[in-house]
Motif scaffolding. Structure first.
Motif, PDB file in Angstrom:
ATOM      1  N   LYS A  80       0.831  -1.207   0.000  1.00  0.00           N
ATOM      2  CA  LYS A  80       0.000   0.000   0.000  1.00  0.00           C
ATOM      3  C   LYS A  80       0.864   1.256   0.000  1.00  0.00           C
ATOM      4  CE  LYS A  80      -0.849   0.427   4.959  1.00  0.00           C
ATOM      5  NZ  LYS A  80      -1.825   0.485   6.001  1.00  0.00           N
ATOM      6  N   ASP A  81       1.997   1.246   0.710  1.00  0.00           N
ATOM      7  CA  ASP A  81       2.894   2.397   0.708  1.00  0.00           C
ATOM      8  C   ASP A  81       3.555   2.554  -0.662  1.00  0.00           C
ATOM      9  OD1 ASP A  81       4.143   4.619   1.917  1.00  0.00           O
ATOM     10  OD2 ASP A  81       5.937   3.431   2.353  1.00  0.00           O
ATOM     11  N   ALA A  82       3.945   1.443  -1.259  1.00  0.00           N
ATOM     12  CA  ALA A  82       4.577   1.492  -2.579  1.00  0.00           C
ATOM     13  C   ALA A  82       3.609   2.036  -3.632  1.00  0.00           C
ATOM     14  CB  ALA A  82       5.076   0.110  -2.974  1.00  0.00           C
ATOM     15  N   VAL A  83       2.364   1.583  -3.590  1.00  0.00           N
ATOM     16  CA  VAL A  83       1.365   2.070  -4.552  1.00  0.00           C
ATOM     17  C   VAL A  83       1.100   3.557  -4.343  1.00  0.00           C
ATOM     18  CG1 VAL A  83      -1.079   1.913  -5.200  1.00  0.00           C
ATOM     19  CG2 VAL A  83       0.275  -0.160  -4.931  1.00  0.00           C
ATOM     20  N   TYR A  84       1.011   3.971  -3.087  1.00  0.00           N
ATOM     21  CA  TYR A  84       0.786   5.376  -2.769  1.00  0.00           C
ATOM     22  C   TYR A  84       1.917   6.239  -3.324  1.00  0.00           C
ATOM     23  CZ  TYR A  84      -0.022   9.509   0.169  1.00  0.00           C
ATOM     24  OH  TYR A  84      -0.238  10.782   0.624  1.00  0.00           O
ATOM     25  N   ARG A  85       3.141   5.839  -3.062  1.00  0.00           N
ATOM     26  CA  ARG A  85       4.296   6.599  -3.530  1.00  0.00           C
ATOM     27  C   ARG A  85       4.367   6.609  -5.058  1.00  0.00           C
ATOM     28  NH1 ARG A  85       8.960   6.863   0.597  1.00  0.00           N
ATOM     29  NH2 ARG A  85       7.866   6.492   2.542  1.00  0.00           N
ATOM     30  N   GLN A  86       4.120   5.469  -5.672  1.00  0.00           N
ATOM     31  CA  GLN A  86       4.177   5.391  -7.135  1.00  0.00           C
ATOM     32  C   GLN A  86       3.073   6.229  -7.760  1.00  0.00           C
ATOM     33  OE1 GLN A  86       6.809   4.000  -8.394  1.00  0.00           O
ATOM     34  NE2 GLN A  86       6.288   4.283 -10.519  1.00  0.00           N
ATOM     35  N   SER A  87       1.908   6.293  -7.129  1.00  0.00           N
ATOM     36  CA  SER A  87       0.807   7.125  -7.626  1.00  0.00           C
ATOM     37  C   SER A  87       1.170   8.603  -7.575  1.00  0.00           C
ATOM     38  CB  SER A  87      -0.455   6.878  -6.810  1.00  0.00           C
ATOM     39  OG  SER A  87      -0.881   5.550  -6.939  1.00  0.00           O
ATOM     40  N   LEU A  88       1.779   9.016  -6.473  1.00  0.00           N
ATOM     41  CA  LEU A  88       2.230  10.411  -6.366  1.00  0.00           C
ATOM     42  C   LEU A  88       3.276  10.718  -7.432  1.00  0.00           C
ATOM     43  CD1 LEU A  88       2.516  10.815  -2.489  1.00  0.00           C
ATOM     44  CD2 LEU A  88       0.935  12.045  -3.998  1.00  0.00           C
ATOM     45  N   ALA A  89       4.194   9.780  -7.641  1.00  0.00           N
ATOM     46  CA  ALA A  89       5.218   9.971  -8.672  1.00  0.00           C
ATOM     47  C   ALA A  89       4.579  10.121 -10.048  1.00  0.00           C
ATOM     48  CB  ALA A  89       6.203   8.800  -8.672  1.00  0.00           C
TER      49      ALA A  89
END
Length: 119
Positions: A80-89
């Protein structure tokens, strides 16, 4: 947002008005990109941008490279943290693409008026 881009765009009827519209769009996109980058930095570090000493503030490229955009998920990071960060990117990259596209429109307009003019 207070500005209605659709209604403003519907009123454009000349090249000069289009240039002004694209210029306004570019400024808005740049402000969104800067604001989102600072908000993401604050959310990820737990300290707002304004409360972070200048020498500790990441620049736009550093934020993307070091904290958000991943080709592999770091060990121990939750999905969930990885998806959140990748979405922001992805959103920051899309805003950068829009900023670059508006610059391209400006350059194309200059070229159409005078191909030999210095940019």
């Amino acid at each position: 947002m207070d500005d209605d881009w659709v209604e403003t765009g519907e009123k454009v009827s000349s090249g000069a008005e289009l240039r002004e519209y694209v210029s306004d769009l570019r400024a808005a996109v740049h402000h969104m990109q800067t604001g989102l980058g600072r908000a993401a930095s604050g959310a990820l570090s737990g300290r707002s941008w304004i409360d972070t000493p200048g020498e500790e503030r990441p620049n736009h490229d550093g934020l993307l490279r070091e904290q958000l955009d991943m080709t592999a998920t770091p060990s121990g990071m939750s999905a969930k943290d990885a998806v959140y960060r990748q979405s922001l990117a992805a959103l920051l990259i899309a805003l950068d693409a829009a900023d670059r596209a508006t610059l391209t429109v400006w350059l194309a307009d200059i070229n159409a008026q005078d191909p030999d003019r210095l940019a």
